[in-house]
Design an enzyme around this catalytic site. Structure first.
Site, PDB file in Angstrom:
ATOM      1  N   HIS A 121       0.852  -1.199   0.000  1.00  0.00           N
ATOM      2  CA  HIS A 121       0.000   0.000   0.000  1.00  0.00           C
ATOM      3  C   HIS A 121       0.882   1.240   0.000  1.00  0.00           C
ATOM      4  O   HIS A 121       2.094   1.143   0.142  1.00  0.00           O
ATOM      5  CB  HIS A 121      -1.016  -0.016   1.143  1.00  0.00           C
ATOM      6  N   HIS A 130       1.339   3.916   1.932  1.00  0.00           N
ATOM      7  CA  HIS A 130       1.846   4.667   3.089  1.00  0.00           C
ATOM      8  C   HIS A 130       3.367   4.820   3.038  1.00  0.00           C
ATOM      9  O   HIS A 130       4.081   3.878   2.688  1.00  0.00           O
ATOM     10  CB  HIS A 130       1.428   3.985   4.395  1.00  0.00           C
ATOM     11  N   ASP A 137       5.662   4.728   5.192  1.00  0.00           N
ATOM     12  CA  ASP A 137       6.492   3.768   5.933  1.00  0.00           C
ATOM     13  C   ASP A 137       6.512   2.397   5.243  1.00  0.00           C
ATOM     14  O   ASP A 137       7.042   1.426   5.792  1.00  0.00           O
ATOM     15  CB  ASP A 137       6.050   3.649   7.403  1.00  0.00           C
ATOM     16  N   HIS A 138       5.961   2.345   4.017  1.00  0.00           N
ATOM     17  CA  HIS A 138       6.024   1.112   3.216  1.00  0.00           C
ATOM     18  C   HIS A 138       6.660   1.348   1.841  1.00  0.00           C
ATOM     19  O   HIS A 138       7.000   0.400   1.151  1.00  0.00           O
ATOM     20  CB  HIS A 138       4.623   0.511   3.042  1.00  0.00           C
ATOM     21  N   HIS A 183      -7.503  -0.813   5.369  1.00  0.00           N
ATOM     22  CA  HIS A 183      -6.461   0.056   5.938  1.00  0.00           C
ATOM     23  C   HIS A 183      -6.196   1.201   4.964  1.00  0.00           C
ATOM     24  O   HIS A 183      -6.182   2.369   5.344  1.00  0.00           O
ATOM     25  CB  HIS A 183      -5.209  -0.769   6.196  1.00  0.00           C
ATOM     26  N   ASP A 194      -0.180  -3.970   6.253  1.00  0.00           N
ATOM     27  CA  ASP A 194      -0.827  -3.480   7.483  1.00  0.00           C
ATOM     28  C   ASP A 194      -2.270  -3.955   7.577  1.00  0.00           C
ATOM     29  O   ASP A 194      -3.117  -3.275   8.159  1.00  0.00           O
ATOM     30  CB  ASP A 194      -0.802  -1.945   7.519  1.00  0.00           C
ATOM     31  N   HIS A 248       4.639  -4.596  10.974  1.00  0.00           N
ATOM     32  CA  HIS A 248       4.958  -3.881  12.220  1.00  0.00           C
ATOM     33  C   HIS A 248       5.058  -4.831  13.403  1.00  0.00           C
ATOM     34  O   HIS A 248       4.379  -5.855  13.453  1.00  0.00           O
ATOM     35  CB  HIS A 248       3.872  -2.837  12.548  1.00  0.00           C
TER      36      HIS A 248
HETATM   37 FE    FE Z   1       2.593   0.777   8.217  1.00  0.00          FE
HETATM   38 ZN    ZN Z   2      -0.043   1.529   6.632  1.00  0.00          ZN
END
Ligand code: FE
Ligand code: ZN
Length: 242
Positions: free
Chosen positions: A57, A59, A61-62, A115, A134, A172
């Protein structure tokens, strides 16, 4: 077909990036690189060259490491077609029902929206492994940023069709917080109480607690065990407020 080698790379405060290597073809893939340097270092240490990035996805942090890893290696970046506009580094767009390959290892793409609206997962059926980003965590599920409890319930039901032995690679280390919450909504579950104790010990010793398995989640994850979308939504809201 030789088994995939899967390496966990902890980055930022609680992200896991997964480095996946096929010894036969030497193809090496990264799932959801939050950042580049530790991922490039982990590959170099093993003499591997990154050939692919797969994103679940959009985001940051990905996907934050996409551009720098591509610049360093010339790798191909594959990710959700529905989030193309939000992942400017994407080379190949995929969606549920598509098949992607790492060497001869096939992974089917699953649509798991909730998400984020276009969230996908990668399921290596023959390797009994799924990369869920996530969507599912150990004893938890992702927040409903761009979707509904109905959608997340459908995602959990779909994941529940997998065999108990399937390893679940989430993005995570949320396990301890999830376990402490889970016991408050499922206080009579002995397997859950035992798992909380095991996770407390593992985290106190500085150990990672993922990947998890579908079997462990079936026994202890209140979101996977929720009997309805309404119940999943109720406990997701409680967790958000916790
Ligand atoms: Fe994440
Ligand atoms: Zn995420």
């Amino acid at each position: 077909m030789t088994a995939l080698e899967i390496v966990r790379i902890p980055v930022l405060s609680d992200n896991y990036v997964w480095l996946v290597h096929d010894p036969d073809s030497k193809a090496t893939m990264v799932v959801d690189p939050a950042i580049a340097d530790p991922v490039l270092a982990a590959a170099a240490e093993r003499g591997w060259t990154i050939t692919d990035i797969w994103n679940t996805h959009w985001h940051p942090d990905h996907t934050g490491g996409n551009a720098a890893i591509k610049q360093a290696t010339g790798c191909t970046i594959t990710g959700p077609a529905a989030e193309y506009a939000r992942i400017p580094t994407l080379d190949v767009q995929v969606a549920g029902g598509d098949t992607v390959h790492l060497g001869r290892h096939a992974a089917s793409v699953w649509d798991l929206p909730a998400h984020t609206a276009g969230h996908i997962a990668f399921h290596f059926a023959e390797d009994a492994a799924i990369f869920v980003g996530d969507t599912m965590f150990a004893m938890g599920c992702g927040r409903l940023f761009e979707g509904t409890a109905d959608q997340m319930f459908a995602n959990m039901q779909k994941l529940a069709t997998l065999d108990d032995a399937t390893r679940v690679y989430c993005a995570h280390e949320y396990t301890l917080s999830n376990a402490r919450f889970a016991v408050t909504v499922d206080p009579e579950n002995d397997a859950l109480a035992a798992r909380l104790a095991a996770v407390e010990a593992a985290r106190a010793a500085g150990e990672a607690t993922v990947p998890t398995t579908i079997g462990d989640e079936r026994a202890t994850n209140p979101f996977l065990r929720a009997p309805s979308a309404a119940e999943l939504g109720r406990i997701r809201a409680l967790k958000d407020a916790a």
